[in-house]
Design a protein around this motif. Sequence first.
Motif: not given
Lengths: 260, 181
Positions: A142, A148, A151-153, A159-164, A193
């Motif tokens: 991370v 960004g 990140y950590q929930t 998790l990985v933000d696939r859009k970013h 995940t």
Amino acid sequence: MNRRDFLKNSITVIAGLAVPLSALELISPRKLLATKGDESPVRWAFLVDTQACVGCGFCVKACKTENEIPHETNITRTWVERYVVTRKGKTYVDSPRGARDGFTTDRIDQGEEGFREVKAEEIEKAFFVPKLCNQCDNPACVQVCPVGATYQTPDGVVLVDRKHCIGCAYCIMACPYGVRSFNPAYKTAEKCTFCYHRISQGMKTACVDACPFGARKIGNLRDPDDPVTKTIMSGRVGVLKEQYGTKPQVYYLALSREVK
Amino acid sequence: MGNHVWRPLYIAVALIALVLVARTFLVPKDFGIHERGYMYGWHRKGNEAEWKAVTVKYRTAASCKACHEDKAESLARTPHGIISCENCHGPALNHPDDPPTLTIDRSRKLCLRCHAALTTPTSGRASIAGINPETHNPEAECTLCHDPHNPVIREALAKSHEEAGVHGASERGNEAYPLVR
């Protein structure tokens, strides 16, 4: 321009250059304070019993199906390793296709070196070790993300933000456990995940449900009555690569020193 | 100060302003520092909900039992009772609506995941009945002779051992299935 003006202007310009662009993002102290203190009631942790694992690979198959990881690629979010330690102290490790189809032969897959056969009488010990993302408390993956996207929930899952995600693969390099891979379909970083869609609605992860031998368990560390928490707190458990300071949250029962 | 200093400065300031303006439009509203702080919690909050919305494919054996209770109960009495239905029958998804029938994996490969004999003396694998896939009826499907829902008839096994003069069952000892929990 006289000497005084020149010095004044120089100082202004140097001071201006010293302000990096990121400093222009205003961080309100209230926001930072809010991040401290209020602990989430849930912190997911995983317990692996290496003694119970038989290397059937049902967990890997279930994970790939559940999380839509292309079946024919070698990438997988979880995998099972076989360790064969000889009486002379040599250790051989293999995980053909991440043990997607289990282990069905005694031949040890050594990649480019081909297959190795170790005679039964030479084997001191041989066992299986399931691996998955450690959902570290200090996730190195991370920290290195430049955008960004990972990140950590609040409940501790990375998790990985696939859009970013821009697919730069820094995180894949940074993970000391090699649990991250590159998803060829999404062109983004791919990782376990903890089946976030399942655990967040009271189910267990797909791998836990698929394991016939109870070698995999998931629990909430903040719940003192959780059987997994009890084992982690009072049982003899180990973690992988503790010396990296990542504080991994996947605990192993009967962890052997050969396992890295 | 002359124009040669101000003009590039204006351009630089304009560029920075442009970036900041573009940023307000391009960066999602929920992107920022969240619960885990600046180092680990800097992300788009909405992505958490996206991950939660992934379709569940494996519905677990408990949900199979809701309709197939008879099967579940008879299976629970056998050593294979520890295996989740969906491991062989495939993910249920929205069965029985979609798909109406599941594709059962009856392949030899599936059985061999556990029943190929391996030299793994210090793992649970050593206590599972194993065969050599190359010599044990290599061309045949396992289901021709073995019923996956009732793999071992214990009485018959004990009787055959008695006839063969084997005491204490096989070399695996009395506890043929110590892993059953």
